[in-house]
Design a protein around this motif. Structure first.
Motif, PDB file in Angstrom:
ATOM      1  N   TRP A   8       0.854  -1.188   0.000  1.00 27.15           N
ATOM      2  CA  TRP A   8       0.000   0.000   0.000  1.00 27.15           C
ATOM      3  C   TRP A   8       0.887   1.234   0.000  1.00 27.15           C
ATOM      4  O   TRP A   8       1.817   1.358   0.789  1.00 27.15           O
ATOM      5  CB  TRP A   8      -0.898  -0.001   1.222  1.00 27.15           C
ATOM      6  CG  TRP A   8      -1.716   1.227   1.393  1.00 27.15           C
ATOM      7  CD1 TRP A   8      -2.521   1.822   0.465  1.00 27.15           C
ATOM      8  CD2 TRP A   8      -1.827   2.029   2.568  1.00 27.15           C
ATOM      9  NE1 TRP A   8      -3.122   2.943   0.988  1.00 27.15           N
ATOM     10  CE2 TRP A   8      -2.709   3.088   2.293  1.00 27.15           C
ATOM     11  CE3 TRP A   8      -1.266   1.952   3.830  1.00 27.15           C
ATOM     12  CZ2 TRP A   8      -3.037   4.051   3.229  1.00 27.15           C
ATOM     13  CZ3 TRP A   8      -1.588   2.911   4.765  1.00 27.15           C
ATOM     14  CH2 TRP A   8      -2.481   3.950   4.459  1.00 27.15           C
ATOM     15  N   GLN A   9       0.596   2.146  -0.891  1.00 31.44           N
ATOM     16  CA  GLN A   9       1.359   3.390  -1.013  1.00 31.44           C
ATOM     17  C   GLN A   9       0.421   4.566  -0.803  1.00 31.44           C
ATOM     18  O   GLN A   9      -0.632   4.636  -1.420  1.00 31.44           O
ATOM     19  CB  GLN A   9       1.984   3.459  -2.411  1.00 31.44           C
ATOM     20  CG  GLN A   9       2.771   4.706  -2.678  1.00 31.44           C
ATOM     21  CD  GLN A   9       3.489   4.602  -4.000  1.00 31.44           C
ATOM     22  OE1 GLN A   9       4.548   4.020  -4.073  1.00 31.44           O
ATOM     23  NE2 GLN A   9       2.897   5.131  -5.050  1.00 31.44           N
ATOM     24  N   ARG A  10       0.845   5.492   0.079  1.00 34.94           N
ATOM     25  CA  ARG A  10      -0.013   6.654   0.320  1.00 34.94           C
ATOM     26  C   ARG A  10       0.817   7.898   0.544  1.00 34.94           C
ATOM     27  O   ARG A  10       2.007   7.837   0.847  1.00 34.94           O
ATOM     28  CB  ARG A  10      -0.965   6.407   1.479  1.00 34.94           C
ATOM     29  CG  ARG A  10      -0.491   6.759   2.864  1.00 34.94           C
ATOM     30  CD  ARG A  10       0.433   5.766   3.396  1.00 34.94           C
ATOM     31  NE  ARG A  10       0.701   5.978   4.833  1.00 34.94           N
ATOM     32  CZ  ARG A  10       1.877   5.774   5.333  1.00 34.94           C
ATOM     33  NH1 ARG A  10       2.882   5.432   4.584  1.00 34.94           N
ATOM     34  NH2 ARG A  10       2.083   5.908   6.623  1.00 34.94           N
ATOM     35  N   LEU A  11       0.171   9.036   0.378  1.00 37.55           N
ATOM     36  CA  LEU A  11       0.803  10.338   0.575  1.00 37.55           C
ATOM     37  C   LEU A  11       1.057  10.572   2.055  1.00 37.55           C
ATOM     38  O   LEU A  11       0.174  10.334   2.885  1.00 37.55           O
ATOM     39  CB  LEU A  11      -0.104  11.447   0.029  1.00 37.55           C
ATOM     40  CG  LEU A  11       0.290  12.881   0.362  1.00 37.55           C
ATOM     41  CD1 LEU A  11       1.613  13.234  -0.314  1.00 37.55           C
ATOM     42  CD2 LEU A  11      -0.806  13.843  -0.062  1.00 37.55           C
ATOM     43  N   VAL A  12       2.264  11.036   2.364  1.00 35.76           N
ATOM     44  CA  VAL A  12       2.609  11.439   3.726  1.00 35.76           C
ATOM     45  C   VAL A  12       3.210  12.834   3.642  1.00 35.76           C
ATOM     46  O   VAL A  12       4.153  13.063   2.884  1.00 35.76           O
ATOM     47  CB  VAL A  12       3.613  10.450   4.371  1.00 35.76           C
ATOM     48  CG1 VAL A  12       4.025  10.933   5.750  1.00 35.76           C
ATOM     49  CG2 VAL A  12       3.011   9.053   4.450  1.00 35.76           C
ATOM     50  N   SER A  13       2.645  13.759   4.409  1.00 35.48           N
ATOM     51  CA  SER A  13       3.122  15.147   4.385  1.00 35.48           C
ATOM     52  C   SER A  13       4.479  15.254   5.070  1.00 35.48           C
ATOM     53  O   SER A  13       4.939  14.327   5.741  1.00 35.48           O
ATOM     54  CB  SER A  13       2.114  16.062   5.086  1.00 35.48           C
ATOM     55  OG  SER A  13       2.145  15.825   6.479  1.00 35.48           O
ATOM     56  N   SER A  14       5.094  16.415   4.952  1.00 34.86           N
ATOM     57  CA  SER A  14       6.388  16.645   5.600  1.00 34.86           C
ATOM     58  C   SER A  14       6.275  16.578   7.124  1.00 34.86           C
ATOM     59  O   SER A  14       7.265  16.368   7.816  1.00 34.86           O
ATOM     60  CB  SER A  14       6.965  17.989   5.163  1.00 34.86           C
ATOM     61  OG  SER A  14       6.061  19.036   5.454  1.00 34.86           O
ATOM     62  N   GLU A  15       5.042  16.722   7.627  1.00 30.89           N
ATOM     63  CA  GLU A  15       4.794  16.595   9.077  1.00 30.89           C
ATOM     64  C   GLU A  15       4.511  15.154   9.487  1.00 30.89           C
ATOM     65  O   GLU A  15       4.207  14.879  10.645  1.00 30.89           O
ATOM     66  CB  GLU A  15       3.606  17.476   9.509  1.00 30.89           C
ATOM     67  CG  GLU A  15       3.835  18.961   9.363  1.00 30.89           C
ATOM     68  CD  GLU A  15       3.530  19.455   7.953  1.00 30.89           C
ATOM     69  OE1 GLU A  15       2.621  18.908   7.300  1.00 30.89           O
ATOM     70  OE2 GLU A  15       4.218  20.382   7.501  1.00 30.89           O
ATOM     71  N   GLY A  16       4.547  14.236   8.523  1.00 28.93           N
ATOM     72  CA  GLY A  16       4.298  12.826   8.818  1.00 28.93           C
ATOM     73  C   GLY A  16       2.829  12.456   8.873  1.00 28.93           C
ATOM     74  O   GLY A  16       2.463  11.399   9.382  1.00 28.93           O
ATOM     75  N   LYS A  17       1.961  13.312   8.336  1.00 29.45           N
ATOM     76  CA  LYS A  17       0.521  13.066   8.368  1.00 29.45           C
ATOM     77  C   LYS A  17       0.027  12.615   6.998  1.00 29.45           C
ATOM     78  O   LYS A  17       0.665  12.862   5.985  1.00 29.45           O
ATOM     79  CB  LYS A  17      -0.222  14.320   8.798  1.00 29.45           C
ATOM     80  CG  LYS A  17       0.120  14.761  10.205  1.00 29.45           C
ATOM     81  CD  LYS A  17      -0.646  15.993  10.598  1.00 29.45           C
ATOM     82  CE  LYS A  17      -0.253  16.400  12.018  1.00 29.45           C
ATOM     83  NZ  LYS A  17      -0.982  17.559  12.473  1.00 29.45           N
ATOM     84  N   THR A  18      -1.127  11.975   7.000  1.00 32.01           N
ATOM     85  CA  THR A  18      -1.767  11.556   5.758  1.00 32.01           C
ATOM     86  C   THR A  18      -3.201  12.069   5.756  1.00 32.01           C
ATOM     87  O   THR A  18      -3.714  12.504   6.785  1.00 32.01           O
ATOM     88  CB  THR A  18      -1.690  10.017   5.603  1.00 32.01           C
ATOM     89  OG1 THR A  18      -2.034   9.665   4.277  1.00 32.01           O
ATOM     90  CG2 THR A  18      -2.585   9.290   6.572  1.00 32.01           C
ATOM     91  N   CYS A  19      -3.856  12.003   4.616  1.00 24.09           N
ATOM     92  CA  CYS A  19      -5.230  12.517   4.510  1.00 24.09           C
ATOM     93  C   CYS A  19      -6.232  11.524   5.114  1.00 24.09           C
ATOM     94  O   CYS A  19      -5.910  10.363   5.370  1.00 24.09           O
ATOM     95  CB  CYS A  19      -5.572  12.784   3.047  1.00 24.09           C
ATOM     96  SG  CYS A  19      -5.711  11.298   2.032  1.00 24.09           S
ATOM     97  N   ASP A  20      -7.461  12.011   5.323  1.00 23.86           N
ATOM     98  CA  ASP A  20      -8.507  11.161   5.899  1.00 23.86           C
ATOM     99  C   ASP A  20      -8.798   9.957   5.015  1.00 23.86           C
ATOM    100  O   ASP A  20      -9.048   8.857   5.518  1.00 23.86           O
ATOM    101  CB  ASP A  20      -9.791  11.966   6.109  1.00 23.86           C
ATOM    102  CG  ASP A  20      -9.657  12.995   7.219  1.00 23.86           C
ATOM    103  OD1 ASP A  20      -8.727  12.878   8.052  1.00 23.86           O
ATOM    104  OD2 ASP A  20     -10.482  13.932   7.251  1.00 23.86           O
ATOM    105  N   ARG A  21      -8.777  10.148   3.711  1.00 29.23           N
ATOM    106  CA  ARG A  21      -9.056   9.060   2.775  1.00 29.23           C
ATOM    107  C   ARG A  21      -8.027   7.935   2.930  1.00 29.23           C
ATOM    108  O   ARG A  21      -8.380   6.760   3.023  1.00 29.23           O
ATOM    109  CB  ARG A  21      -9.066   9.595   1.348  1.00 29.23           C
ATOM    110  CG  ARG A  21      -9.406   8.564   0.315  1.00 29.23           C
ATOM    111  CD  ARG A  21      -9.556   9.252  -1.061  1.00 29.23           C
ATOM    112  NE  ARG A  21      -9.137   8.342  -2.076  1.00 29.23           N
ATOM    113  CZ  ARG A  21      -8.076   8.480  -2.847  1.00 29.23           C
ATOM    114  NH1 ARG A  21      -7.299   9.529  -2.739  1.00 29.23           N
ATOM    115  NH2 ARG A  21      -7.774   7.593  -3.743  1.00 29.23           N
ATOM    116  N   CYS A  22      -6.746   8.310   2.980  1.00 31.66           N
ATOM    117  CA  CYS A  22      -5.700   7.301   3.155  1.00 31.66           C
ATOM    118  C   CYS A  22      -5.772   6.672   4.548  1.00 31.66           C
ATOM    119  O   CYS A  22      -5.521   5.480   4.707  1.00 31.66           O
ATOM    120  CB  CYS A  22      -4.322   7.903   2.916  1.00 31.66           C
ATOM    121  SG  CYS A  22      -3.985   8.284   1.185  1.00 31.66           S
ATOM    122  N   GLY A  23      -6.134   7.472   5.536  1.00 26.59           N
ATOM    123  CA  GLY A  23      -6.305   6.938   6.886  1.00 26.59           C
ATOM    124  C   GLY A  23      -7.400   5.884   6.931  1.00 26.59           C
ATOM    125  O   GLY A  23      -7.257   4.843   7.589  1.00 26.59           O
TER     126      GLY A  23
END
Length: 80
Positions: A8-23
């Motif tokens: 599984w590959q998902r977007l991770v922000s520079s703050e280490g967070k991901t969007c609700d959809r990926c969550g």
């Protein structure tokens, strides 16, 4: 046991967070992997989850690569 890699590959922000959809996808994957780990061993198959991070720069270049799932069956990978 024959491995069944699920990637599984998902977007991770520079703050280490991901969007609700990926969550939400992560939560569903956790449930699915748990079910597969219960049902597949009698068939000689062992599922595993590999999590890959996509940084913001890569996401901007190709947004469709975020929240991707690959299920590797034998020598072929199936993308969803």
């Amino acid at each position: 046991m024959k491995p069944l890699p699920i990637i599984w590959q998902r977007l991770v922000s520079s703050e280490g967070k991901t969007c609700d959809r990926c969550g939400a996808t992560y939560q569903e994957l956790e449930r699915a992997i748990a079910k597969l780990k219960q049902s597949l061993p009698p068939l000689g198959v062992e599922p595993s989850l590999e999590i890959r991070e996509l940084d913001e720069k890569s996401f901007k270049a190709n947004p469709s690569e975020s929240n991707r799932i690959w299920i590797e069956l034998g020598s072929r990978a199936h993308r969803t």
